[in-house]
Design an enzyme around this catalytic site. Structure first.
Site, PDB file in Angstrom:
ATOM      1  N   ASP A   1       0.833  -1.198   0.000  1.00  0.00           N
ATOM      2  CA  ASP A   1       0.000   0.000   0.000  1.00  0.00           C
ATOM      3  C   ASP A   1       0.869   1.251   0.000  1.00  0.00           C
ATOM      4  O   ASP A   1       1.995   1.248   0.500  1.00  0.00           O
ATOM      5  CB  ASP A   1      -0.894   0.029   1.235  1.00  0.00           C
ATOM      6  CG  ASP A   1      -2.007  -1.007   1.180  1.00  0.00           C
ATOM      7  OD1 ASP A   1      -2.391  -1.407   0.072  1.00  0.00           O
ATOM      8  OD2 ASP A   1      -2.488  -1.420   2.251  1.00  0.00           O
ATOM      9  N   MET A   2       0.297   2.330  -0.517  1.00  0.00           N
ATOM     10  CA  MET A   2       0.950   3.630  -0.445  1.00  0.00           C
ATOM     11  C   MET A   2       0.288   4.430   0.665  1.00  0.00           C
ATOM     12  O   MET A   2      -0.920   4.326   0.881  1.00  0.00           O
ATOM     13  CB  MET A   2       0.825   4.368  -1.779  1.00  0.00           C
ATOM     14  CG  MET A   2       1.733   5.570  -1.909  1.00  0.00           C
ATOM     15  SD  MET A   2       3.501   5.168  -1.879  1.00  0.00           S
ATOM     16  CE  MET A   2       3.734   4.484  -3.534  1.00  0.00           C
TER      17      MET A   2
ATOM     18  N   GLN B   1      -1.323   6.474  -6.029  1.00  0.00           N
ATOM     19  CA  GLN B   1      -2.479   7.282  -5.664  1.00  0.00           C
ATOM     20  C   GLN B   1      -2.702   8.410  -6.669  1.00  0.00           C
ATOM     21  O   GLN B   1      -1.847   9.283  -6.841  1.00  0.00           O
ATOM     22  CB  GLN B   1      -2.270   7.870  -4.266  1.00  0.00           C
ATOM     23  CG  GLN B   1      -2.085   6.784  -3.212  1.00  0.00           C
ATOM     24  CD  GLN B   1      -1.679   7.345  -1.865  1.00  0.00           C
ATOM     25  OE1 GLN B   1      -2.457   7.338  -0.933  1.00  0.00           O
ATOM     26  NE2 GLN B   1      -0.456   7.826  -1.756  1.00  0.00           N
TER      27      GLN B   1
ATOM     28  N   ARG C   1      -1.604  -1.260  -8.391  1.00  0.00           N
ATOM     29  CA  ARG C   1      -2.961  -0.922  -7.951  1.00  0.00           C
ATOM     30  C   ARG C   1      -3.106   0.599  -7.992  1.00  0.00           C
ATOM     31  O   ARG C   1      -2.328   1.322  -7.368  1.00  0.00           O
ATOM     32  CB  ARG C   1      -3.213  -1.412  -6.532  1.00  0.00           C
ATOM     33  CG  ARG C   1      -4.571  -0.952  -5.953  1.00  0.00           C
ATOM     34  CD  ARG C   1      -4.636  -1.151  -4.456  1.00  0.00           C
ATOM     35  NE  ARG C   1      -4.618  -2.550  -4.113  1.00  0.00           N
ATOM     36  CZ  ARG C   1      -4.080  -3.035  -2.989  1.00  0.00           C
ATOM     37  NH1 ARG C   1      -3.488  -2.218  -2.134  1.00  0.00           N
ATOM     38  NH2 ARG C   1      -4.115  -4.324  -2.734  1.00  0.00           N
TER      39      ARG C   1
ATOM     40  N   LYS D   1      -7.590   6.318  -5.682  1.00  0.00           N
ATOM     41  CA  LYS D   1      -7.711   7.777  -5.692  1.00  0.00           C
ATOM     42  C   LYS D   1      -6.794   8.395  -4.643  1.00  0.00           C
ATOM     43  O   LYS D   1      -6.163   9.415  -4.885  1.00  0.00           O
ATOM     44  CB  LYS D   1      -9.166   8.190  -5.438  1.00  0.00           C
ATOM     45  CG  LYS D   1     -10.076   7.916  -6.624  1.00  0.00           C
ATOM     46  CD  LYS D   1     -11.447   8.524  -6.402  1.00  0.00           C
ATOM     47  CE  LYS D   1     -12.350   8.299  -7.605  1.00  0.00           C
ATOM     48  NZ  LYS D   1     -13.683   8.928  -7.424  1.00  0.00           N
ATOM     49  N   GLY D   2      -6.727   7.800  -3.449  1.00  0.00           N
ATOM     50  CA  GLY D   2      -5.916   8.347  -2.363  1.00  0.00           C
ATOM     51  C   GLY D   2      -6.793   8.750  -1.198  1.00  0.00           C
ATOM     52  O   GLY D   2      -7.894   9.267  -1.387  1.00  0.00           O
ATOM     53  N   ALA D   3      -6.306   8.526   0.032  1.00  0.00           N
ATOM     54  CA  ALA D   3      -7.163   8.719   1.200  1.00  0.00           C
ATOM     55  C   ALA D   3      -6.475   9.406   2.367  1.00  0.00           C
ATOM     56  O   ALA D   3      -6.919   9.268   3.503  1.00  0.00           O
ATOM     57  CB  ALA D   3      -7.704   7.364   1.657  1.00  0.00           C
TER      58      ALA D   3
ATOM     59  N   THR E   1     -11.528   1.233  -7.632  1.00  0.00           N
ATOM     60  CA  THR E   1     -12.494   2.326  -7.603  1.00  0.00           C
ATOM     61  C   THR E   1     -13.896   1.760  -7.452  1.00  0.00           C
ATOM     62  O   THR E   1     -14.180   0.645  -7.900  1.00  0.00           O
ATOM     63  CB  THR E   1     -12.421   3.172  -8.894  1.00  0.00           C
ATOM     64  OG1 THR E   1     -13.414   4.201  -8.836  1.00  0.00           O
ATOM     65  CG2 THR E   1     -12.651   2.334 -10.140  1.00  0.00           C
ATOM     66  N   HIS E   2     -14.782   2.563  -6.822  1.00  0.00           N
ATOM     67  CA  HIS E   2     -16.198   2.199  -6.715  1.00  0.00           C
ATOM     68  C   HIS E   2     -17.047   3.051  -7.644  1.00  0.00           C
ATOM     69  O   HIS E   2     -18.262   2.889  -7.695  1.00  0.00           O
ATOM     70  CB  HIS E   2     -16.679   2.402  -5.271  1.00  0.00           C
ATOM     71  CG  HIS E   2     -15.810   1.732  -4.259  1.00  0.00           C
ATOM     72  ND1 HIS E   2     -14.860   2.404  -3.532  1.00  0.00           N
ATOM     73  CD2 HIS E   2     -15.733   0.442  -3.867  1.00  0.00           C
ATOM     74  CE1 HIS E   2     -14.227   1.551  -2.734  1.00  0.00           C
ATOM     75  NE2 HIS E   2     -14.736   0.368  -2.926  1.00  0.00           N
TER      76      HIS E   2
ATOM     77  N   ARG F   1     -11.871   5.744   4.911  1.00  0.00           N
ATOM     78  CA  ARG F   1     -12.866   5.215   3.984  1.00  0.00           C
ATOM     79  C   ARG F   1     -14.074   6.137   3.898  1.00  0.00           C
ATOM     80  O   ARG F   1     -14.654   6.342   2.829  1.00  0.00           O
ATOM     81  CB  ARG F   1     -13.318   3.825   4.429  1.00  0.00           C
ATOM     82  CG  ARG F   1     -12.243   2.761   4.475  1.00  0.00           C
ATOM     83  CD  ARG F   1     -11.614   2.412   3.140  1.00  0.00           C
ATOM     84  NE  ARG F   1     -10.665   3.353   2.623  1.00  0.00           N
ATOM     85  CZ  ARG F   1      -9.412   3.483   3.058  1.00  0.00           C
ATOM     86  NH1 ARG F   1      -8.959   2.748   4.044  1.00  0.00           N
ATOM     87  NH2 ARG F   1      -8.605   4.359   2.495  1.00  0.00           N
TER      88      ARG F   1
END
Length: 309
Positions: A135-136, A164, A185, A188-190, A227-228, A290
């Protein structure tokens, strides 16, 4: 504005204590987190795979500042991989690892320790017949993460990398990593990032996501489109057709608990659809990010917090 508020709450000890004590928190956590234990993670992966989905499992926790804790997280991943292999799930399940959880944030030799632990996890995944995606995290660790994953790929070419789209640099990073056998992967980034390094509006992030998808789908690697967003999923499918990509040369990814019916629909349509499944007790920061990614979930969360069931 709401997204910035939620990301600020992710780092607030006071807000964390309030939410963790709430009687309704169990309901929301159960929706988005497999459970606290390894057996919970394996059981959820088994159920997803039974439904025709793929899984990637994340042992929750990050920014480890204790060397012994970093060792414990490494060992938790090795145990998880053993359990997945014993259950016959590794052809369809892999693991996702945050480097800060295995030592990257340590004040002394953090990068070296994280590389050693990551190497051990990749070795365990190889024995189990599985793979690892790294993961980033926030932008201050991006260069270190790219360096560690590049080093790991010398021995484990299948080691996956998360990029991201909200970071201004990511389109160039996609070009660098869209190489043969490279697994990337795209998310978008969180994390809460300054305007100097990250796009701030939804429109700008979405446009960057499309540009990055275009680069990855035209490249020689294996894109994993996380993505959703129905529009971005449709564009991703169109880019696959445009670039002559068949089923199996890319995949979609979504979070556990978010749009489960769409996950099953994509799988039933023949797409490779992987579900990102977190487990463990350190759920608070994950959950708040999230919600920041998808503020529409906030209503469900608020109702859960007010419930006494």
């Amino acid at each position: 504005m709401l997204r910035r508020t939620l990301l600020a709450a992710a780092g607030s000890d006071r807000t964390r204590a309030l939410i963790e004590r709430s009687p309704g928190s169990r309901q929301i956590v159960k929706r988005y987190v497999a459970g606290p234990a390894t057996d919970d993670a394996v059981a959820v992966a088994d159920a997803l795979i039974e439904d025709g989905l793929l899984a990637t499992l994340d042992h929750l926790g990050e920014d480890t500042t204790d060397a012994n804790q970093a060792i414990l997280v490494k060992e938790a991943y090795l145990l998880l991989l053993e359990r997945l292999a014993a259950a016959g799930l590794t052809p369809h399940a892999e693991v996702s690892v945050k480097l800060s959880a295995i030592g990257q944030s340590l004040s002394s030799d953090g990068e070296k320790i994280a590389l050693e632990h990551a190497h051990a996890i990749c070795e365990g995944a190889q024995r189990a017949g599985s793979t690892v995606t790294f993961d980033m995290e926030d932008h201050t660790s991006t260069d270190s993460t790219l360096k560690i994953v590049s080093e790991l790929r010398r021995d484990y070419p299948s080691a996956g990398l998360c990029l991201q789209a909200y970071l201004r640099r990511t389109e160039a990073d996609c070009k660098d990593f869209a190489t043969p056998d490279s697994r990337v992967r795209l998310v978008k980034g969180a994390y809460r990032e300054p305007e100097s390094v990250a796009y701030q509006t939804t429109q700008d992030v979405d446009l960057s996501f499309v540009r990055c998808m275009r680069t990855l789908m035209a490249g020689e690697g294996y894109p994993m489109l996380a993505t959703h967003d129905p529009r971005l999923i449709e564009i991703g499918g169109a880019l696959a057709v445009r670039n002559g990509r068949g089923i199996g040369s890319y995949e979609f990814q979504m979070l556990f608990g978010v749009r489960p019916h769409e996950q099953k629909r994509l799988a039933a349509a023949g797409e490779r659809m992987r579900v990102y499944v977190p487990y463990g007790s350190e759920w608070y920061g994950y959950l708040m990010r999230r919600l920041a990614e998808r503020p529409a979930n906030l209503g469900f969360f608020a109702r859960s917090l007010l419930s006494k069931d």
